[in-house]
Write an enzyme that holds these catalytic residues in place. Sequence first.
Site, PDB file in Angstrom:
ATOM      1  N   GLU A  48     -23.940  77.346  62.943  1.00 12.03           N
ATOM      2  CA  GLU A  48     -24.181  78.144  64.157  1.00 12.03           C
ATOM      3  C   GLU A  48     -22.910  78.409  64.941  1.00 12.03           C
ATOM      4  O   GLU A  48     -22.755  79.453  65.564  1.00 12.03           O
ATOM      5  CB  GLU A  48     -25.196  77.427  65.067  1.00 12.03           C
ATOM      6  CG  GLU A  48     -26.615  77.410  64.540  1.00 12.03           C
ATOM      7  CD  GLU A  48     -26.933  76.205  63.651  1.00 12.03           C
ATOM      8  OE1 GLU A  48     -25.978  75.524  63.204  1.00 12.03           O
ATOM      9  OE2 GLU A  48     -28.118  75.965  63.408  1.00 12.03           O
ATOM     10  N   GLY A  73     -31.123  76.747  60.959  1.00  8.36           N
ATOM     11  CA  GLY A  73     -32.550  76.427  61.073  1.00  8.36           C
ATOM     12  C   GLY A  73     -33.163  75.979  59.752  1.00  8.36           C
ATOM     13  O   GLY A  73     -34.147  75.235  59.742  1.00  8.36           O
ATOM     14  N   ALA A 102     -32.134  80.421  61.167  1.00  4.39           N
ATOM     15  CA  ALA A 102     -32.936  81.274  62.030  1.00  4.39           C
ATOM     16  C   ALA A 102     -32.471  82.718  61.802  1.00  4.39           C
ATOM     17  O   ALA A 102     -31.366  82.954  61.315  1.00  4.39           O
ATOM     18  CB  ALA A 102     -32.744  80.865  63.479  1.00  4.39           C
ATOM     19  N   GLU A 160     -32.402  72.427  59.538  1.00  3.89           N
ATOM     20  CA  GLU A 160     -33.205  71.757  60.569  1.00  3.89           C
ATOM     21  C   GLU A 160     -34.661  71.645  60.142  1.00  3.89           C
ATOM     22  O   GLU A 160     -35.316  70.619  60.371  1.00  3.89           O
ATOM     23  CB  GLU A 160     -33.066  72.518  61.900  1.00  3.89           C
ATOM     24  CG  GLU A 160     -31.642  72.404  62.447  1.00  3.89           C
ATOM     25  CD  GLU A 160     -31.354  73.373  63.591  1.00  3.89           C
ATOM     26  OE1 GLU A 160     -31.546  74.591  63.399  1.00  3.89           O
ATOM     27  OE2 GLU A 160     -30.948  72.917  64.670  1.00  3.89           O
TER      28      GLU A 160
END
Length: 258
Positions: A132, A109, A66, A112
Amino acid sequence: MTEYQTILTDQKNRVGIITLNRPEALNALNLQVMREVIEAAQAFDRDPEIGCIVITGSAKAFAAGADIKEMQPNTYMDVYLQDWFSAWDRLAEVRTPTVAAVSGYALGGGCELAMICDVLLAGDNAKFGQPEIKLGVIPGIGGSQRLTRAVGKAKAMELCLTGRMMDAEEAERAGLVSRIVPAADLLDEAMSVADTIAGMSLPIAMMAKEAVNRAFETTLAEGVRFERRVFHAIFATADQKEGMAAFVEKRKPSFQHR
Ligand code: CO8
């Protein structure tokens, strides 16, 4: 085709292709990327001429997570009220089979996103991780759940707690990826897998996807019951008639996607 700013889309035969395209940020998934990927995937999903969707990035990065710079200034109320990242659930709801072709970094992300896809092919240069924790946060797009289901508790815990990356070989051994291919051949191989899937009956492929996904949502007995009901229902389709007739008549099936 719709014009997008952060992704490229293309169609080859019955395969829709989504290429993440923010090279300046290693394809970091900002809100615009999220909106565009989901819009493109939903458009392919609505198109009966598309039988499989490939999602890929660049040679260096599938996606490095992300977008940290976009996330950084936000408060709890910002991310809560905007329900950050819940929109990625729409991608998991796409019924057309999806193939992730991962070259380079698939972090946070990015990992993911790859795990939301149905088939995960890795280039031999792929690196997966949920780093993260190093930023003082935790996975936010399902990583703690999908990674754990894919590789088991011990390895998922280690990756989420230390933030270390795993290479393609370790990811394959752990069951995260279906296959490793030389990085230079990754897209060709992903297209070949996608072409094969797209050559099947689309509704039957959707039902197969739904049945496999049910394994992650329910008990074994309920899952087997669900599979059996779907199996019975398939005998009402034209493509079951065609598929079995073609076998008996020693010819290739010509599926009508009905
Ligand atoms: N976000 C924003 N920008 C990024 C990101 C990212 N995730 N990753 C890389 N970039 C940018 C860099 O800042 C750099 O930009 P600039 O040139 O302007 O400085 C450019 O991309 C190139 O990156 P590097 O120079 O760092 O390239 P390297 O080859 O040296 O390193 C790495 C590559 C190792 C991949 C490194 O870029 C890196 O560690 N990136 C961050 C990886 C990461 O931590 N990802 C997880 C992000 S968090 C997440 O995904 C889920 C959060 C859920 C939170 C839930 C909140 C509600």
